[in-house]
Structure formats: structure tokens, C-alpha cells
Design an enzyme around this catalytic site. Structure first.
Site, short mmCIF file in Angstrom:
data_model
loop_
_atom_site.label_atom_id
_atom_site.label_comp_id
_atom_site.label_asym_id
_atom_site.label_seq_id
_atom_site.Cartn_x
_atom_site.Cartn_y
_atom_site.Cartn_z
N ARG A 79 19.36 19.19 66.53
CA ARG A 79 20.47 18.56 65.80
C ARG A 79 20.77 19.31 64.50
O ARG A 79 21.93 19.42 64.11
CB ARG A 79 20.12 17.10 65.51
CG ARG A 79 20.21 16.26 66.79
CD ARG A 79 19.46 14.95 66.66
NE ARG A 79 20.03 14.09 65.65
CZ ARG A 79 19.34 13.17 65.00
NH1 ARG A 79 18.06 13.00 65.23
NH2 ARG A 79 19.94 12.43 64.10
N ARG A 121 14.19 6.36 67.33
CA ARG A 121 15.24 6.81 68.25
C ARG A 121 14.72 8.00 69.05
O ARG A 121 14.00 8.83 68.52
CB ARG A 121 16.46 7.29 67.44
CG ARG A 121 17.42 6.19 67.08
CD ARG A 121 18.43 6.60 66.03
NE ARG A 121 19.12 7.87 66.26
CZ ARG A 121 20.05 8.36 65.44
NH1 ARG A 121 20.41 7.68 64.36
NH2 ARG A 121 20.63 9.51 65.70
N ARG A 153 11.90 8.43 60.56
CA ARG A 153 12.92 7.37 60.58
C ARG A 153 12.61 6.35 61.66
O ARG A 153 12.20 6.69 62.76
CB ARG A 153 14.30 7.96 60.81
CG ARG A 153 15.38 6.88 60.99
CD ARG A 153 16.76 7.39 60.75
NE ARG A 153 17.20 8.31 61.77
CZ ARG A 153 18.39 8.93 61.73
NH1 ARG A 153 19.22 8.72 60.73
NH2 ARG A 153 18.72 9.76 62.70
N ARG A 155 32.77 15.77 62.60
CA ARG A 155 31.62 16.67 62.73
C ARG A 155 32.03 18.06 63.18
O ARG A 155 31.16 18.91 63.34
CB ARG A 155 30.64 16.09 63.75
CG ARG A 155 29.45 15.35 63.14
CD ARG A 155 28.65 14.78 64.30
NE ARG A 155 27.27 14.60 64.04
CZ ARG A 155 26.69 13.43 63.73
NH1 ARG A 155 27.42 12.35 63.57
NH2 ARG A 155 25.39 13.36 63.57
N LYS A 175 23.15 8.88 55.05
CA LYS A 175 24.49 8.27 55.18
C LYS A 175 24.37 6.79 55.56
O LYS A 175 24.95 5.93 54.92
CB LYS A 175 25.32 9.03 56.23
CG LYS A 175 25.49 10.52 55.90
CD LYS A 175 26.34 11.25 56.93
CE LYS A 175 25.75 11.32 58.33
NZ LYS A 175 24.47 12.08 58.42
P1 ADP Z 1 22.57 10.90 62.37
O1 ADP Z 1 22.83 9.57 61.73
O2 ADP Z 1 21.15 11.19 62.50
O3 ADP Z 1 23.35 12.01 61.73
P2 ADP Z 1 24.31 9.93 64.40
O4 ADP Z 1 23.79 8.58 64.67
O5 ADP Z 1 25.48 10.06 63.51
O6 ADP Z 1 23.11 10.81 63.87
O7 ADP Z 1 24.68 10.66 65.76
C1 ADP Z 1 23.81 10.64 66.88
C2 ADP Z 1 24.40 11.50 67.98
O8 ADP Z 1 25.66 10.95 68.42
C3 ADP Z 1 24.74 12.94 67.59
O9 ADP Z 1 23.61 13.81 67.69
C4 ADP Z 1 25.84 13.28 68.61
O10 ADP Z 1 25.28 13.56 69.89
C5 ADP Z 1 26.59 11.97 68.72
N1 ADP Z 1 27.70 11.91 67.73
C6 ADP Z 1 27.82 11.06 66.68
N2 ADP Z 1 28.94 11.29 65.98
C7 ADP Z 1 29.56 12.33 66.60
C8 ADP Z 1 30.75 13.07 66.35
N3 ADP Z 1 31.55 12.79 65.30
N4 ADP Z 1 31.06 14.09 67.19
C9 ADP Z 1 30.28 14.39 68.25
N5 ADP Z 1 29.14 13.75 68.53
C10 ADP Z 1 28.76 12.72 67.72
P1 ADP Z 2 21.75 9.61 58.20
O1 ADP Z 2 22.53 8.35 58.50
O2 ADP Z 2 22.47 10.51 57.23
O3 ADP Z 2 21.32 10.35 59.44
P2 ADP Z 2 19.65 7.78 57.28
O4 ADP Z 2 20.36 6.92 56.29
O5 ADP Z 2 19.34 7.19 58.60
O6 ADP Z 2 20.40 9.20 57.45
O7 ADP Z 2 18.29 8.28 56.59
C1 ADP Z 2 17.38 9.14 57.28
C2 ADP Z 2 15.96 8.72 56.97
O8 ADP Z 2 15.65 9.04 55.60
C3 ADP Z 2 15.68 7.23 57.12
O9 ADP Z 2 14.38 7.08 57.58
C4 ADP Z 2 15.83 6.68 55.68
O10 ADP Z 2 15.03 5.53 55.49
C5 ADP Z 2 15.33 7.85 54.86
N1 ADP Z 2 16.03 8.01 53.57
C6 ADP Z 2 17.36 7.85 53.33
N2 ADP Z 2 17.64 8.12 52.03
C7 ADP Z 2 16.47 8.49 51.45
C8 ADP Z 2 16.10 8.90 50.11
N3 ADP Z 2 17.02 9.00 49.13
N4 ADP Z 2 14.80 9.18 49.90
C9 ADP Z 2 13.87 9.09 50.90
N5 ADP Z 2 14.16 8.73 52.16
C10 ADP Z 2 15.44 8.42 52.43
#
Ligand code: ADP
Ligand code: ADP
Ligand code: ZN
Length: 214
Positions: free
Chosen positions: A172, A161, A127, A88, A13
Site C-alpha cells: 500500500r 484489517r 492498527r 487517490r 485521516k
Molecule cells: P487507509 O485508511 O489505510 O489509507 P483506506 O481504508 O482508505 O485505507 O483504503 C483501503 C483500500 O480501499 C485501499 O488500499 C484501496 O484498495 C481501496 N480504496 C480506498 N479508497 C480508494 C480510492 N480513492 N481509489 C482507489 N482505491 C481506493
Molecule cells: P488513516 O485513516 O490515515 O489510514 P488512521 O486514522 O486509521 O489512519 O491511523 C492509523 C493508525 O495510527 C491507527 O492505529 C491510529 O490509532 C494511529 N494514529 C493515528 N494518529 C496518530 C498519532 N498522531 N500518533 C500516534 N498514532 C496515531
């Protein structure tokens, strides 16, 4: 245009967000980024969120919803936003939809990035995130040109992170399956969902996502 970019943690995302925001001319609203910024600045919101984030659990719905509706009320969000990491839970989705309704707005499109768990674990554990600007990288799939240094903002702040360590990654993913996956049928019924196979390369996924918006 109000866009929801949906998908499990690690689906890509954040990686795809900038191109979508540019195409749709909307700001990027990523709840995780907002929490991390508050953590860094030591605000009360950051302190509240910390424990949940460290355990791989969700921050309570009321806290997240207040945060998002506040953000949606700001001037630069009037023409729409890209929501990343929100909603979420079904409660969050229902509150969002009610708030948009009351404000004469609506969800225009939902894009769901589909990736199986084994691929997500590899993506999350490799990541690296720029703590200064939020840009994400991957040690193997998308490394920064200079290790540890962000290509976007130039700061030497690219680190793993805390919640991308393996134990928390698994927590998660189970939170996703327990609480978040149920949002998809909810959205499917009310708005429709465009599924994108996000196991492909970053560029191919980007092209599919932009096609979904067109
Ligand atoms: P990722 O990009 O890996 O999906 P995020 O950066 O979106 O993770 O979220 C990191 C953490 O922040 C989540 O594991 C949760 O603890 C909190 N968080 C983020 N968005 C939400 C949401 N919409 N509702 C509840 N907790 C959230
Ligand atoms: P999210 O915001 O959904 O948690 P991220 O955009 O942070 O996910 O991506 C998670 C990890 O996967 C990062 O290390 C990113 O560089 C890698 N990544 C994202 N898209 C791809 C893809 N299409 N192929 C391989 N690796 C990817
Ligand atoms: Zn940066």
C-alpha cells in the site's frame, strides 16, 4: 465546505475525521469505509473491490469516482463533505473537480497529513479497526479501554484489517508513492494545500488540523 483530508495510509485521516466533521458540520465520506461495508455485506461492489484491497492496489478510478459523485449528490452532502481517502490518483482528482464545477461547487480546503514511511509502518501494523462502525485504534498509541471492544459503538468487533498485515502494508505504501503522491502537486497548483506535521500526538495533530480549517 468541501474538505479533502489527504495523506498516506496510516497518517491519521480516520482518527482526525470525526472532530473535523463536527467542526464543519459535514458528513464523513471515506471510500475505504464504503468498500469495507460493501465487502461485509457481500454486495457486487464489495466483491469487485476485494482483490484490489487484498493486494494493496487501488480500485479502478471509474468505480471509485461513480461511487463518490453518487454520494456527493445525496441530500446530506449538499452543504459539503469531508473526503477521506479520495482522490487517490490524478484522474480521480480531475474527475472530482470537473463534477464539482458542473454542480456549482468547489474544493474549499485540502489538509495534508505528513508522516514518514517508517512511522506509517508502525501505525498500520498496530492498527485495530472496529468492523461495526469503522473507528480505529492502535495497540500501543490508542488502545480501546477494553481490548477488542469499541469505545464508540460498544461492539466486540475491534480487529486487525487483513490489509494491515505487514506484506500488504508495504504494498500500500508503494501504491501511495507510485500513484497517489502525484495528487498533491496537482491540488497545490489548483486549490492550495495546508501541510500538517502529523507525527505529533493525536491531540496536537487535531488542533493543527482545526486551525488549518479556520
Ligand atoms: P487507509 O485508511 O489505510 O489509507 P483506506 O481504508 O482508505 O485505507 O483504503 C483501503 C483500500 O480501499 C485501499 O488500499 C484501496 O484498495 C481501496 N480504496 C480506498 N479508497 C480508494 C480510492 N480513492 N481509489 C482507489 N482505491 C481506493
Ligand atoms: P488513516 O485513516 O490515515 O489510514 P488512521 O486514522 O486509521 O489512519 O491511523 C492509523 C493508525 O495510527 C491507527 O492505529 C491510529 O490509532 C494511529 N494514529 C493515528 N494518529 C496518530 C498519532 N498522531 N500518533 C500516534 N498514532 C496515531
Ligand atoms: Zn465501533
Amino acid at each position: 465546505m468541501n474538505i479533502i483530508l489527504f495523506g498516506p495510509p496510516g497518517a491519521g485521516k480516520g482518527t482526525q475525521a470525526a472532530a473535523i466533521c463536527q467542526r464543519a458540520s459535514v458528513p464523513h465520506v471515506a471510500t475505504g469505509d464504503i468498500f469495507r461495508r460493501n465487502l461485509r455485506e457481500g454486495t457486487p461492489l464489495g466483491q469487485l473491490a476485494r482483490g484490489y484491497m487484498d493486494r494493496g492496489e487501488l480500485v479502478p478510478d471509474s468505480v471509485v469516482c461513480d461511487l463518490v459523485t453518487d454520494r456527493l449528490g445525496q441530500p446530506d452532502a449538499q452543504g459539503g463533505v469531508l473526503l477521506d481517502g479520495f482522490p487517490r490518483t490524478v484522474v480521480q482528482a480531475a474527475l472530482l473537480s470537473k463534477w464539482l464545477d458542473e454542480n456549482g461547487r468547489k474544493i474549499d480546503v485540502v489538509v495534508n497529513l505528513r508522516v514518514p514511511d517508517d512511522v506509517l509502518v508502525k501505525r498500520l501494523s498496530g492498527r485495530r479497526t472496529c468492523l461495526a462502525c469503522g473507528a480505529t485504534y492502535h495497540v500501543d498509541y490508542n488502545p480501546p479501554s477494553t481490548p477488542g471492544v469499541c469505545d464508540v459503538c460498544g461492539k466486540a468487533d475491534v480487529v486487525q484489517r487483513d490489509d494491515d498485515r505487514e506484506e500488504t502494508v508495504l504494498a500500500r505504501l508503494s501504491t501511495y508513492h507510485r500513484d497517489t503522491a502525484a495528487v498533491l502537486p496537482w491540488l497545490q497548483e489548483r486549490v492550495g494545500v495546508v501541510d500538517v506535521d502529523a507525527t505529533r500526538s493525536i491531540d496536537d495533530v487535531g488542533a493543527a488540523v482545526l486551525a488549518a480549517l479556520a
